[in-house]
Scaffold this active site. Structure first.
Site, PDB file in Angstrom:
ATOM      1  N   ASP A 214       0.819  -1.146   0.144  1.00  0.00           N
ATOM      2  CA  ASP A 214      -0.026   0.012   0.060  1.00  0.00           C
ATOM      3  C   ASP A 214       1.034   1.213  -0.196  1.00  0.00           C
ATOM      4  O   ASP A 214       1.654   1.618   1.132  1.00  0.00           O
ATOM      5  CB  ASP A 214      -1.023   0.048   0.961  1.00  0.00           C
ATOM      6  CG  ASP A 214      -1.916   1.130   1.170  1.00  0.00           C
ATOM      7  OD1 ASP A 214      -2.089   2.046   0.353  1.00  0.00           O
ATOM      8  OD2 ASP A 214      -2.880   1.007   1.979  1.00  0.00           O
ATOM      9  N   GLU A 240      -0.535  -0.893  -4.870  1.00  0.00           N
ATOM     10  CA  GLU A 240      -1.754  -0.065  -4.326  1.00  0.00           C
ATOM     11  C   GLU A 240      -1.305   1.255  -4.330  1.00  0.00           C
ATOM     12  O   GLU A 240      -0.497   1.676  -3.593  1.00  0.00           O
ATOM     13  CB  GLU A 240      -2.282  -0.871  -3.218  1.00  0.00           C
ATOM     14  CG  GLU A 240      -3.818  -0.108  -2.852  1.00  0.00           C
ATOM     15  CD  GLU A 240      -4.654  -0.750  -1.692  1.00  0.00           C
ATOM     16  OE1 GLU A 240      -4.965  -0.133  -0.932  1.00  0.00           O
ATOM     17  OE2 GLU A 240      -4.360  -1.943  -1.734  1.00  0.00           O
ATOM     18  N   GLU A 268      -9.387   3.949  -3.563  1.00  0.00           N
ATOM     19  CA  GLU A 268      -9.778   4.226  -2.219  1.00  0.00           C
ATOM     20  C   GLU A 268     -10.107   5.703  -2.000  1.00  0.00           C
ATOM     21  O   GLU A 268     -10.981   5.993  -1.390  1.00  0.00           O
ATOM     22  CB  GLU A 268      -8.280   3.704  -1.526  1.00  0.00           C
ATOM     23  CG  GLU A 268      -8.517   4.147   0.128  1.00  0.00           C
ATOM     24  CD  GLU A 268      -7.359   4.092   0.926  1.00  0.00           C
ATOM     25  OE1 GLU A 268      -7.148   4.724   2.026  1.00  0.00           O
ATOM     26  OE2 GLU A 268      -6.674   3.103   0.540  1.00  0.00           O
ATOM     27  N   ASP A 291     -14.079   3.040  -1.324  1.00  0.00           N
ATOM     28  CA  ASP A 291     -14.574   2.937   0.159  1.00  0.00           C
ATOM     29  C   ASP A 291     -16.199   3.527  -0.030  1.00  0.00           C
ATOM     30  O   ASP A 291     -16.233   4.649  -0.205  1.00  0.00           O
ATOM     31  CB  ASP A 291     -13.852   4.004   0.865  1.00  0.00           C
ATOM     32  CG  ASP A 291     -14.021   3.667   2.246  1.00  0.00           C
ATOM     33  OD1 ASP A 291     -15.019   3.960   2.836  1.00  0.00           O
ATOM     34  OD2 ASP A 291     -12.979   3.456   3.260  1.00  0.00           O
ATOM     35  N   HIS A 318     -12.184  -0.673  -0.209  1.00  0.00           N
ATOM     36  CA  HIS A 318     -11.273  -0.173   1.072  1.00  0.00           C
ATOM     37  C   HIS A 318     -12.046  -0.718   2.088  1.00  0.00           C
ATOM     38  O   HIS A 318     -13.361  -0.602   2.328  1.00  0.00           O
ATOM     39  CB  HIS A 318     -10.925   1.250   0.637  1.00  0.00           C
ATOM     40  CG  HIS A 318     -10.060   1.572   1.935  1.00  0.00           C
ATOM     41  ND1 HIS A 318     -10.619   2.643   2.902  1.00  0.00           N
ATOM     42  CD2 HIS A 318      -9.012   1.393   2.547  1.00  0.00           C
ATOM     43  CE1 HIS A 318      -9.677   2.761   3.840  1.00  0.00           C
ATOM     44  NE2 HIS A 318      -8.584   2.108   3.432  1.00  0.00           N
ATOM     45  N   GLU A 338     -11.074  -6.594   2.492  1.00  0.00           N
ATOM     46  CA  GLU A 338     -10.067  -6.185   2.902  1.00  0.00           C
ATOM     47  C   GLU A 338     -10.520  -6.148   4.552  1.00  0.00           C
ATOM     48  O   GLU A 338     -11.653  -5.619   4.962  1.00  0.00           O
ATOM     49  CB  GLU A 338      -9.708  -4.925   2.720  1.00  0.00           C
ATOM     50  CG  GLU A 338      -8.425  -4.161   3.324  1.00  0.00           C
ATOM     51  CD  GLU A 338      -8.001  -2.769   3.076  1.00  0.00           C
ATOM     52  OE1 GLU A 338      -7.006  -2.594   3.341  1.00  0.00           O
ATOM     53  OE2 GLU A 338      -8.788  -2.031   2.349  1.00  0.00           O
TER      54      GLU A 338
END
Length: 392
Positions: A214, A240, A268, A291, A318, A338
């Site tokens: 990430d 990511e 995200e 998200d 996300h 996740e």
């Protein structure tokens, strides 16, 4: 079936964990020298809190129907978002039917377009939309996943995001995503440290466990491309959010330049169907990661997911706890989810939005079955002190 009309909308702020999961005490892995766009400034390199990642706090939205039933949801945005909900968005809900979520979303989005479109305003809008779905589920006495068409699988499986994928493997997760610790401002030495950390973790977890990085918007195209090729030698599954979310052209080129077999993921910090349309039409990534508390809520995520599904792109939201779980379990192009490891040392599974929600489900051995509680199946913890800074 006739439902009671919406009577009142309320917005609260709470500090200390919750949906603003960066709002943690000292010594937490989530704030330990993680590469960010602010890493170019040495004074903001060690801690993300030093540049204000946790300044807003959690937003709690409650929507009360005329019969007294209350739906609620949590997201980020804090006091500024509470102002937007109370002073602007509430007018489109009060007196409306809870089933009119498409019309309500449209009115909230286009009435705020002159100062919104992404970021804080869409966070606030998302919180309202999620609370509306929670209320609808409670009035219908059904879980949100049932409202979305029902389960396509009996349980969810998870990868874990943390500083310790080796511990996540022992806890039963299918993979581990590590934060990148060193950005371009730390030069060749930083790049070597990033690769060394990945190589060490690969040695700990073995060849078959997923490892991902990430990068939290911290890299430029050249650095991201070099990192991807070096990381590929250690079996990195995906890289990511390597670039700024506004750099669609960079993501397009990164996906072209990435090693064969490595996935490029992002989204995200993207919002609405229009933002994700750009990512998809420009072929920017292999997986999109909206998200649900930031992209426009469930109402918009349905549209985003359909765009991706038509292009054969996976949707892996996300980490947003129950709000994404109820969606993922209803979609074939969302095969896993996740989980953010919110224990300070990433050594045990604790509720993601702890301590704000009661009955927040957590995976056991990396898996989770959702029950049939109405709405999103959680309640606010009365021990958490809510502050309502504005009324209308």
């Amino acid at each position: 079936m006739t439902f009671p009309l919406i009577k009142h909308v309320r917005a609260f702020v709470v500090r200390g964990g919750g949906a603003d999961y960066h709002d943690q005490g000292s010594g937490h892995w989530i704030d330990d020298h993680i590469a960010t766009p602010m890493s170019r400034y040495p004074e903001y390199r060690q801690s993300r809190q030093s540049f204000g990642i946790n300044v807003l706090g959690t937003l709690v939205v409650e929507i009360e129907a005329a019969d007294g039933t209350v739906g609620f949801a949590v997201t980020t945005g804090g006091e500024p978002a509470a102002y937007i909900v109370e002073k602007h968005l509430a007018r489109f809900l009060e007196g409306a039917s809870v089933t009119d979520y498409e019309k309500i979303w449209d009115q909230m989005y286009f009435s705020t377009q002159f100062y919104g479109r992404k970021g804080l305003v869409v966070n606030a809008l998302s919180g309202v939309d999620l609370a509306l779905w929670d209320l609808l589920g409670k009035l219908r006495k059904e879980p949100v996943y049932q409202l979305l068409g029902g389960k396509v699988r009996e349980e969810l499986q998870f990868y874990a995001t943390s500083s310790r994928p080796d511990l996540s493997k022992k806890l039963g997760f299918i993979g581990g995503k590590m934060p990148l610790h060193h950005g371009p401002a730390e030069g060749e030495e930083g790049l070597k440290k990033n690769i060394a950390e990945l190589a060490e973790m690969r040695e700990r977890v073995g060849d078959d466990f997923w490892l991902m990085l990430d990068c939290w918007m911290s890299l430029d195209l050249n650095y991201a491309t070099r990192l991807a090729h070096e990381a590929h030698k250690h079996g990195l599954k995906w890289i990511e959010e390597a670039l700024s979310p506004d750099d669609y052209w960079g993501y397009r080129d990164l996906k072209k330049n990435a090693p064969k077999g490595m996935l490029v993921t992002t989204g995200e910090h993207e919002a609405t169907r229009w933002g994700f349309r750009m990512l998809l039409e420009m072929d920017c990534c292999d997986i999109i990661q909206p998200d649900v508390g930031w992209c426009g809520g469930i109402t918009e995520l349905i549209k985003i997911s359909a765009l991706a599904d038509a292009r054969g792109v996976m949707v892996i939201p996300h980490g947003s706890s129950v709000y994404s779980y109820h969606f993922v379990i209803t979609r074939h192009n969302s095969p896993f989810a996740e989980f953010l490891m919110m224990a300070p040392d990433a050594d045990k599974v604790v509720p993601m939005f702890n301590p704000l929600l009661l009955d927040e489900p957590v995976p056991v051995n990396g898996r989770l079955k959702l029950d049939d509680k109405p709405g999103f199946g959680v309640q606010l913890n009365p021990a958490c002190k809510l502050h309502r800074p504005y009324t209308h």
